[in-house]
Design a protein around this motif. Sequence first.
Motif, PDB file in Angstrom:
ATOM      1  N   ASN A  51       0.773  -1.492   0.166  1.00 22.17           N
ATOM      2  CA  ASN A  51      -0.158   0.195  -0.202  1.00 22.17           C
ATOM      3  C   ASN A  51       1.035   1.207   0.039  1.00 22.17           C
ATOM      4  N   PHE A  52       1.091   1.718  -1.368  1.00 22.10           N
ATOM      5  CA  PHE A  52       1.651   3.252  -0.751  1.00 22.10           C
ATOM      6  C   PHE A  52       0.954   4.286  -1.687  1.00 22.10           C
ATOM      7  N   GLY A  53      -0.105   4.580  -1.617  1.00 22.36           N
ATOM      8  CA  GLY A  53      -1.390   5.075  -1.745  1.00 22.36           C
ATOM      9  C   GLY A  53      -0.337   7.216  -1.114  1.00 22.36           C
ATOM     10  N   GLU A  54      -0.011   6.672   0.579  1.00 17.40           N
ATOM     11  CA  GLU A  54      -0.089   7.689   0.892  1.00 17.40           C
ATOM     12  C   GLU A  54       1.916   8.366   1.334  1.00 17.40           C
ATOM     13  N   SER A  55       2.165   7.838   0.195  1.00 17.16           N
ATOM     14  CA  SER A  55       3.844   7.635   0.429  1.00 17.16           C
ATOM     15  C   SER A  55       4.479   8.339  -0.627  1.00 17.16           C
ATOM     16  N   TYR A  56       5.438   8.793  -0.570  1.00 13.78           N
ATOM     17  CA  TYR A  56       6.290  10.282  -0.960  1.00 13.78           C
ATOM     18  C   TYR A  56       7.374  10.156  -1.355  1.00 13.78           C
ATOM     19  N   ALA A  57       8.525  10.220  -2.116  1.00 10.90           N
ATOM     20  CA  ALA A  57       9.973  10.528  -2.098  1.00 10.90           C
ATOM     21  C   ALA A  57      10.938  11.300  -1.170  1.00 10.90           C
ATOM     22  N   VAL A  59      13.792  13.665  -0.354  1.00  6.46           N
ATOM     23  CA  VAL A  59      15.610  13.651  -0.113  1.00  6.46           C
ATOM     24  C   VAL A  59      16.202  14.189   1.091  1.00  6.46           C
ATOM     25  N   LYS A  60      18.207  12.782   1.457  1.00  2.83           N
ATOM     26  CA  LYS A  60      18.535  13.195   2.601  1.00  2.83           C
ATOM     27  C   LYS A  60      19.607  12.517   2.043  1.00  2.83           C
ATOM     28  N   ASN A  61      20.794  13.997   2.488  1.00  6.93           N
ATOM     29  CA  ASN A  61      22.056  13.476   2.281  1.00  6.93           C
ATOM     30  C   ASN A  61      22.736  13.428   0.940  1.00  6.93           C
ATOM     31  N   ASP A  62      22.233  13.405   0.421  1.00 14.58           N
ATOM     32  CA  ASP A  62      22.358  13.608  -1.347  1.00 14.58           C
ATOM     33  C   ASP A  62      21.772  12.278  -1.940  1.00 14.58           C
ATOM     34  N   GLU A  63      20.634  11.804  -1.030  1.00 16.02           N
ATOM     35  CA  GLU A  63      20.393  10.078  -1.346  1.00 16.02           C
ATOM     36  C   GLU A  63      18.553  10.287  -1.094  1.00 16.02           C
ATOM     37  N   ILE A  64      17.821   9.292  -2.143  1.00 16.17           N
ATOM     38  CA  ILE A  64      16.125   9.752  -2.330  1.00 16.17           C
ATOM     39  C   ILE A  64      16.145   8.488  -1.926  1.00 16.17           C
ATOM     40  N   PHE A  65      15.185   9.041  -1.309  1.00 16.12           N
ATOM     41  CA  PHE A  65      14.602   7.314   0.177  1.00 16.12           C
ATOM     42  C   PHE A  65      12.447   7.427  -0.358  1.00 16.12           C
ATOM     43  N   LEU A  66      12.214   6.459  -0.320  1.00 20.03           N
ATOM     44  CA  LEU A  66      10.349   6.304  -0.646  1.00 20.03           C
ATOM     45  C   LEU A  66      10.255   6.435   1.224  1.00 20.03           C
ATOM     46  N   VAL A  67       9.126   7.087   1.396  1.00 18.92           N
ATOM     47  CA  VAL A  67       9.251   7.008   2.575  1.00 18.92           C
ATOM     48  C   VAL A  67       7.437   7.044   2.492  1.00 18.92           C
ATOM     49  N   GLY A  68       6.500   6.016   4.157  1.00 18.84           N
ATOM     50  CA  GLY A  68       5.602   6.266   3.968  1.00 18.84           C
ATOM     51  C   GLY A  68       4.938   5.010   3.544  1.00 18.84           C
ATOM     52  N   ALA A 104      15.176  19.968  -8.997  1.00 21.08           N
ATOM     53  CA  ALA A 104      13.626  20.462  -9.380  1.00 21.08           C
ATOM     54  C   ALA A 104      13.165  20.450  -7.966  1.00 21.08           C
ATOM     55  N   VAL A 105      13.441  19.290  -6.891  1.00 21.86           N
ATOM     56  CA  VAL A 105      12.889  19.399  -5.050  1.00 21.86           C
ATOM     57  C   VAL A 105      12.638  21.241  -4.456  1.00 21.86           C
ATOM     58  N   GLU A 106      14.315  21.605  -4.543  1.00 23.27           N
ATOM     59  CA  GLU A 106      14.717  22.506  -3.718  1.00 23.27           C
ATOM     60  C   GLU A 106      14.644  24.261  -3.885  1.00 23.27           C
ATOM     61  N   ARG A 107      14.443  24.218  -5.711  1.00 26.25           N
ATOM     62  CA  ARG A 107      14.689  25.322  -6.678  1.00 26.25           C
ATOM     63  C   ARG A 107      13.315  25.972  -6.844  1.00 26.25           C
ATOM     64  N   LYS A 108      13.171  24.319  -6.951  1.00 27.63           N
ATOM     65  CA  LYS A 108      11.098  24.943  -8.053  1.00 27.63           C
ATOM     66  C   LYS A 108      10.344  24.518  -7.130  1.00 27.63           C
ATOM     67  N   GLY A 109      10.339  24.203  -5.890  1.00 23.83           N
ATOM     68  CA  GLY A 109       8.963  24.154  -5.523  1.00 23.83           C
ATOM     69  C   GLY A 109       8.368  22.918  -5.305  1.00 23.83           C
ATOM     70  N   TYR A 110       8.914  21.428  -6.455  1.00 21.36           N
ATOM     71  CA  TYR A 110       8.501  20.061  -6.663  1.00 21.36           C
ATOM     72  C   TYR A 110       8.324  19.085  -5.699  1.00 21.36           C
ATOM     73  N   THR A 111       7.019  17.906  -6.721  1.00 21.88           N
ATOM     74  CA  THR A 111       6.930  16.862  -4.963  1.00 21.88           C
ATOM     75  C   THR A 111       7.835  15.755  -5.660  1.00 21.88           C
ATOM     76  N   LEU A 112       8.276  15.462  -5.042  1.00 20.73           N
ATOM     77  CA  LEU A 112       8.214  13.529  -5.421  1.00 20.73           C
ATOM     78  C   LEU A 112       7.539  12.438  -4.948  1.00 20.73           C
ATOM     79  N   VAL A 113       6.917  11.775  -6.450  1.00 17.66           N
ATOM     80  CA  VAL A 113       5.228  11.019  -5.988  1.00 17.66           C
ATOM     81  C   VAL A 113       5.977  10.115  -6.606  1.00 17.66           C
ATOM     82  N   PRO A 114       5.503   8.142  -5.909  1.00 16.11           N
ATOM     83  CA  PRO A 114       5.677   7.520  -6.357  1.00 16.11           C
ATOM     84  C   PRO A 114       5.036   7.157  -7.249  1.00 16.11           C
ATOM     85  N   THR A 115       4.398   6.762  -9.202  1.00 13.38           N
ATOM     86  CA  THR A 115       2.956   6.952  -9.636  1.00 13.38           C
ATOM     87  C   THR A 115       2.838   5.327  -9.498  1.00 13.38           C
TER      88      THR A 115
END
Length: 163
Positions: A51-57, A59-68, A104-115
Amino acid sequence: MAKAKDKDNKGGGTIALNKRARFEYHIDQRYEAGIALEGWELKALRAGRINFGESYATVKNDEIFLVGASIPPLISASTHVVAVDRRTRKLLLHRKEIDQLIGAVERKGYTLVPTAMYWKGNKVKVEIGLAQGKQEHDKRNTEKQRDWQIEKQRTMRSHNRAA
């Protein structure tokens, strides 16, 4: 005589889709990422338990993690492993892609969403989208467009039957 294993079954296919992400966000770009999983998680994914309907990605320490993302363990999972179903999982991307996403996340305000989550060969891949949140009027407009497409298909079908 024993049956031969089906060699055509490559293990491909969709494990899970995040339909809510398409409704809540404008998805601009999509990236394919690997995911670091444990053995019991793979067994649970083969059984379709995710179930990853409420999950998001994130950024931590120049790596990307899937949370939730929740992968509940099977009852038959190994007893010597403590299974944490909502643990943070590392996404595996090339450094260039990670740098683009971080920018894109830090400068333009985007969100990373698993689809989507799917099999590619014998590996699990996660499709993450670079997304911006929709406003309420955008959601209504999307729903209106979807209803119009359905109505248009119905009209065309009925018109073709009469001809």
